[in-house]
Design a protein around this motif. Sequence first.
Motif, PDB file in Angstrom:
ATOM      1  N   ALA A 178      44.454  44.500  53.712  1.00 31.34           N
ATOM      2  CA  ALA A 178      44.365  43.629  52.570  1.00 31.34           C
ATOM      3  C   ALA A 178      44.872  44.561  51.173  1.00 31.34           C
ATOM      4  O   ALA A 178      45.080  43.722  50.122  1.00 31.34           O
ATOM      5  CB  ALA A 178      42.749  43.608  52.467  1.00 31.34           C
ATOM      6  N   TRP A 188      56.012  37.709  50.645  1.00 32.16           N
ATOM      7  CA  TRP A 188      54.700  37.893  51.199  1.00 32.16           C
ATOM      8  C   TRP A 188      53.816  36.822  50.907  1.00 32.16           C
ATOM      9  O   TRP A 188      52.942  36.686  51.654  1.00 32.16           O
ATOM     10  CB  TRP A 188      54.523  38.933  49.865  1.00 32.16           C
ATOM     11  CG  TRP A 188      54.590  40.533  50.226  1.00 32.16           C
ATOM     12  CD1 TRP A 188      55.026  40.968  51.787  1.00 32.16           C
ATOM     13  CD2 TRP A 188      54.367  41.714  49.659  1.00 32.16           C
ATOM     14  NE1 TRP A 188      55.099  42.380  51.759  1.00 32.16           N
ATOM     15  CE2 TRP A 188      54.646  42.726  50.323  1.00 32.16           C
ATOM     16  CE3 TRP A 188      53.957  41.951  48.331  1.00 32.16           C
ATOM     17  CZ2 TRP A 188      54.641  43.951  49.879  1.00 32.16           C
ATOM     18  CZ3 TRP A 188      53.791  43.080  47.688  1.00 32.16           C
ATOM     19  CH2 TRP A 188      54.241  44.369  48.648  1.00 32.16           C
ATOM     20  N   ASP A 240      51.497  35.294  53.970  1.00 31.76           N
ATOM     21  CA  ASP A 240      50.062  35.384  53.858  1.00 31.76           C
ATOM     22  C   ASP A 240      49.057  34.062  53.810  1.00 31.76           C
ATOM     23  O   ASP A 240      48.276  34.149  54.285  1.00 31.76           O
ATOM     24  CB  ASP A 240      49.488  36.114  52.506  1.00 31.76           C
ATOM     25  CG  ASP A 240      50.232  37.816  52.675  1.00 31.76           C
ATOM     26  OD1 ASP A 240      50.280  38.158  53.802  1.00 31.76           O
ATOM     27  OD2 ASP A 240      50.144  38.370  51.590  1.00 31.76           O
ATOM     28  N   GLN A 300      44.613  39.279  50.410  1.00 32.79           N
ATOM     29  CA  GLN A 300      46.104  39.517  50.314  1.00 32.79           C
ATOM     30  C   GLN A 300      46.926  38.559  49.269  1.00 32.79           C
ATOM     31  O   GLN A 300      47.530  38.719  48.482  1.00 32.79           O
ATOM     32  CB  GLN A 300      46.833  39.689  51.587  1.00 32.79           C
ATOM     33  CG  GLN A 300      46.646  40.795  52.346  1.00 32.79           C
ATOM     34  CD  GLN A 300      47.496  40.958  53.677  1.00 32.79           C
ATOM     35  OE1 GLN A 300      47.068  40.336  54.579  1.00 32.79           O
ATOM     36  NE2 GLN A 300      48.488  41.668  53.897  1.00 32.79           N
ATOM     37  N   ASP A 352      48.683  39.228  46.086  1.00 32.41           N
ATOM     38  CA  ASP A 352      50.352  38.654  46.059  1.00 32.41           C
ATOM     39  C   ASP A 352      50.225  37.785  44.515  1.00 32.41           C
ATOM     40  O   ASP A 352      51.191  37.954  43.993  1.00 32.41           O
ATOM     41  CB  ASP A 352      50.284  37.718  46.965  1.00 32.41           C
ATOM     42  CG  ASP A 352      50.580  38.243  48.383  1.00 32.41           C
ATOM     43  OD1 ASP A 352      50.772  39.481  48.470  1.00 32.41           O
ATOM     44  OD2 ASP A 352      50.658  37.745  49.444  1.00 32.41           O
TER      45      ASP A 352
END
Length: 230
Positions: free
Chosen positions: A154, A180, A184, A207, A211
């Motif tokens: 995380a 990303w 995620d 996450q 991001d």
Amino acid sequence: MESSWTLLSWLASCLMVFGGALPYVPQYQEIQGSSNSEGFSTRVCLVLLIANILRIFFIGKQFELTLLLQSVVMIATMFAILHLCCAVQTTNRVSTKQRRLSLDFNYFWKWSAFEDYLLFCFGFTMLCAVITLLLLDSVVFVETLGSLAVTFEAMLGVPQLLQNFQSRSTKGMVKMVLLWTAGDVFKTAYFVMNDSPTQFWVCGSVQILIDVAILLQVLFYSQDTQTKPD
């Protein structure tokens, strides 16, 4: 209908296995093309290596083979990036004094030889293996191991978030961060739909938030660059 669902399930599994590595392809190309790795925080590799090594040992609680294969692919990807970063440093003749394997915080994970990263990961893996064999029957240990794995994962974006803040630049980061975020979101949805252990989808949610924070950095620093006088 059943065959279509099976095909979609198979494609989703393949995307889970290899999708996590895709964001690092443009970053790898960026480093390779520019022969400069300063914009990329190699501590991202540290976080992902520890997280995925711990996840592999999270065998006391059953989860899909897909997630195990994903960890193996991610570990290989991180080693490939570290190898490139070390090669770039050597090409640029970065000083190697006091940059060999050391646990000194000032030099930790800033080593100049790729073999040092391999040695550290091998030692960490052996330590995890011994502890897991001794405590595998402990429910508390198994749950703690899983929680540690997803906590590290995380925190994946945190090193890059801090490096961007220090350098006030996100050059070369845009493609990787967008991938990303997309990855995620897909991964977290996959965890929820497949009833994966709670630790996994909680990790994915954190996450996504990180991001988004990095994407905001991209917007902020790009505007800051445009307003600077020539």
